[in-house]
Every structure is written in structure tokens, then in C-alpha cells.
Design a protein around this motif. Structure first.
Motif, PDB file in Angstrom:
ATOM      1  N   UNK A  23       0.878  -1.162  -0.181  1.00 13.56           N
ATOM      2  CA  UNK A  23      -0.002  -0.128   0.049  1.00 13.56           C
ATOM      3  C   UNK A  23       0.780   1.153  -0.064  1.00 13.56           C
ATOM      4  N   UNK A  24       0.557   2.256  -0.718  1.00 11.40           N
ATOM      5  CA  UNK A  24       1.344   3.315  -0.793  1.00 11.40           C
ATOM      6  C   UNK A  24       0.453   4.613  -1.321  1.00 11.40           C
ATOM      7  N   UNK A  25       0.839   5.700  -0.734  1.00 14.76           N
ATOM      8  CA  UNK A  25       0.099   6.968  -1.321  1.00 14.76           C
ATOM      9  C   UNK A  25       1.134   7.967  -2.062  1.00 14.76           C
ATOM     10  N   UNK A  26       0.695   8.303  -3.001  1.00 18.02           N
ATOM     11  CA  UNK A  26       1.413   9.029  -4.045  1.00 18.02           C
ATOM     12  C   UNK A  26       0.997  10.362  -4.111  1.00 18.02           C
ATOM     13  N   UNK A  27       1.774  11.529  -3.899  1.00 25.48           N
ATOM     14  CA  UNK A  27       1.271  12.829  -4.101  1.00 25.48           C
ATOM     15  C   UNK A  27       1.642  13.321  -5.483  1.00 25.48           C
ATOM     16  N   UNK A  28       0.877  14.140  -5.875  1.00 23.68           N
ATOM     17  CA  UNK A  28       1.248  15.049  -7.085  1.00 23.68           C
ATOM     18  C   UNK A  28       0.827  16.402  -7.226  1.00 23.68           C
ATOM     19  N   UNK A  29       1.359  17.456  -7.640  1.00 24.49           N
ATOM     20  CA  UNK A  29       0.685  18.608  -8.181  1.00 24.49           C
ATOM     21  C   UNK A  29       1.444  19.665  -7.185  1.00 24.49           C
ATOM     22  N   UNK A  30       2.512  19.689  -6.610  1.00 26.35           N
ATOM     23  CA  UNK A  30       3.208  20.690  -5.912  1.00 26.35           C
ATOM     24  C   UNK A  30       3.943  21.335  -7.006  1.00 26.35           C
ATOM     25  N   UNK A  80      -5.738  -2.748  -1.438  1.00 27.73           N
ATOM     26  CA  UNK A  80      -6.592  -1.988  -0.254  1.00 27.73           C
ATOM     27  C   UNK A  80      -7.937  -2.437  -0.107  1.00 27.73           C
ATOM     28  N   UNK A  81      -8.407  -2.649   1.140  1.00 25.34           N
ATOM     29  CA  UNK A  81      -9.699  -2.979   1.454  1.00 25.34           C
ATOM     30  C   UNK A  81     -10.527  -1.871   1.768  1.00 25.34           C
ATOM     31  N   UNK A  82     -10.239  -1.034   2.453  1.00 24.67           N
ATOM     32  CA  UNK A  82     -10.764   0.192   2.843  1.00 24.67           C
ATOM     33  C   UNK A  82      -9.959   1.151   3.378  1.00 24.67           C
ATOM     34  N   UNK A  83     -10.194   2.631   3.430  1.00 22.55           N
ATOM     35  CA  UNK A  83      -9.716   3.747   3.593  1.00 22.55           C
ATOM     36  C   UNK A  83     -10.532   4.597   4.501  1.00 22.55           C
ATOM     37  N   UNK A  84     -10.043   4.872   5.720  1.00 25.97           N
ATOM     38  CA  UNK A  84     -10.952   5.761   6.519  1.00 25.97           C
ATOM     39  C   UNK A  84     -10.475   7.452   6.404  1.00 25.97           C
ATOM     40  N   UNK A 138      -5.312  -7.971   3.464  1.00 26.99           N
ATOM     41  CA  UNK A 138      -4.649  -9.031   4.540  1.00 26.99           C
ATOM     42  C   UNK A 138      -4.958  -8.629   5.783  1.00 26.99           C
ATOM     43  N   UNK A 139      -5.386  -7.639   6.245  1.00 26.77           N
ATOM     44  CA  UNK A 139      -5.177  -7.158   7.644  1.00 26.77           C
ATOM     45  C   UNK A 139      -6.853  -6.663   8.103  1.00 26.77           C
TER      46      UNK A 139
END
Length: 120
Positions: A1-8, A27-31, A102-103
Motif C-alpha cells: 500500500x502506498x500514497x503518491x502525491x502530485x501537483x506541487x 486496499x480494502x478500505x480507507x478511513x 490481508x489485515x
């Protein structure tokens, strides 16, 4: 799982930028999803937070200038920054609570950061 930012990037005072952060992986879910920023020599601070129902919290320092939204289908959170000021210059980090398939628990996950520089 990773988060990738863009737009700066580099923008003049009074200008606007849109940051994006896309989550990928098993990913199963994002809070809750959020944006933080850290300027040189300063502590990381919350810029905006958005909950799963779309409700958002923003600190007074950016109220009326910044807004946050999320697209749950795309697993993406956006930060819209208007009327930027030199003091908004910082590295902006995406943050989210992510549960993989898996979690059973949500894991506090961070992106690598994207630089925003506002010139006067």
C-alpha cells in the motif's frame, strides 16, 4: 500500500495549486484522509482532514483559502489551495488510515511529500 502525491510546484503569492494523493495497492478500505505540511525548521502541522462521509476540518490558518475533497472510487484525496501566501511554503504530505485486504486493522500511512513554494 502506498500514497503518491502530485501537483506541487512553484507559484506566486495569490496563486492556486491543486494537490492530489492517490492510494494504491491491496486496499480494502480507507478511513480518514488528510494533508499535513512541514516547513523548514518547523513541526509538521495539519492542513486539512476529511472523513469518510465527506465532512472536513481545516485549521484557521487555511480556512477560506484551502479546501479538501476525496473520491472514494479513485482512492484519491485532493487539496485545493487558493490565495497562496509565502508562509504556505512547505513540503505537503498526504496521510490516510488504510486497511489492506490481508489485515483487520487500519494502518496510518504517509506519502513521500510534495514541495510547494510560494514566492512573494
Amino acid at each position: 500500500v502506498q500514497l503518491v502525491e502530485s501537483g506541487g510546484g512553484l507559484v506566486q503569492a495569490g496563486g492556486s495549486l491543486r494537490l492530489s494523493c492517490a492510494a494504491s495497492g491491496n486496499i480494502d478500505s480507507i478511513s480518514t484522509m488528510a494533508w499535513y505540511r512541514q516547513a523548514p525548521g518547523k513541526q509538521r502541522e495539519l492542513v486539512a482532514m476529511i472523513f469518510t462521509d465527506g465532512a472536513a476540518n481545516l485549521p484557521d490558518s487555511v480556512q477560506g483559502r484551502f479546501s479538501i475533497s476525496r473520491d472514494n472510487a479513485k482512492k484519491t484525496v485532493y487539496l485545493f489551495m487558493n490565495n497562496l501566501r509565502p508562509e504556505d511554503t512547505a513540503v505537503y504530505y498526504c496521510n490516510a488510515g488504510v486497511r489492506s485486504r490481508s489485515s483487520v486493522s487500519f494502518v496510518d500511512t504517509w506519502g513521500q511529500g510534495t514541495q510547494v513554494t510560494v514566492t512573494s
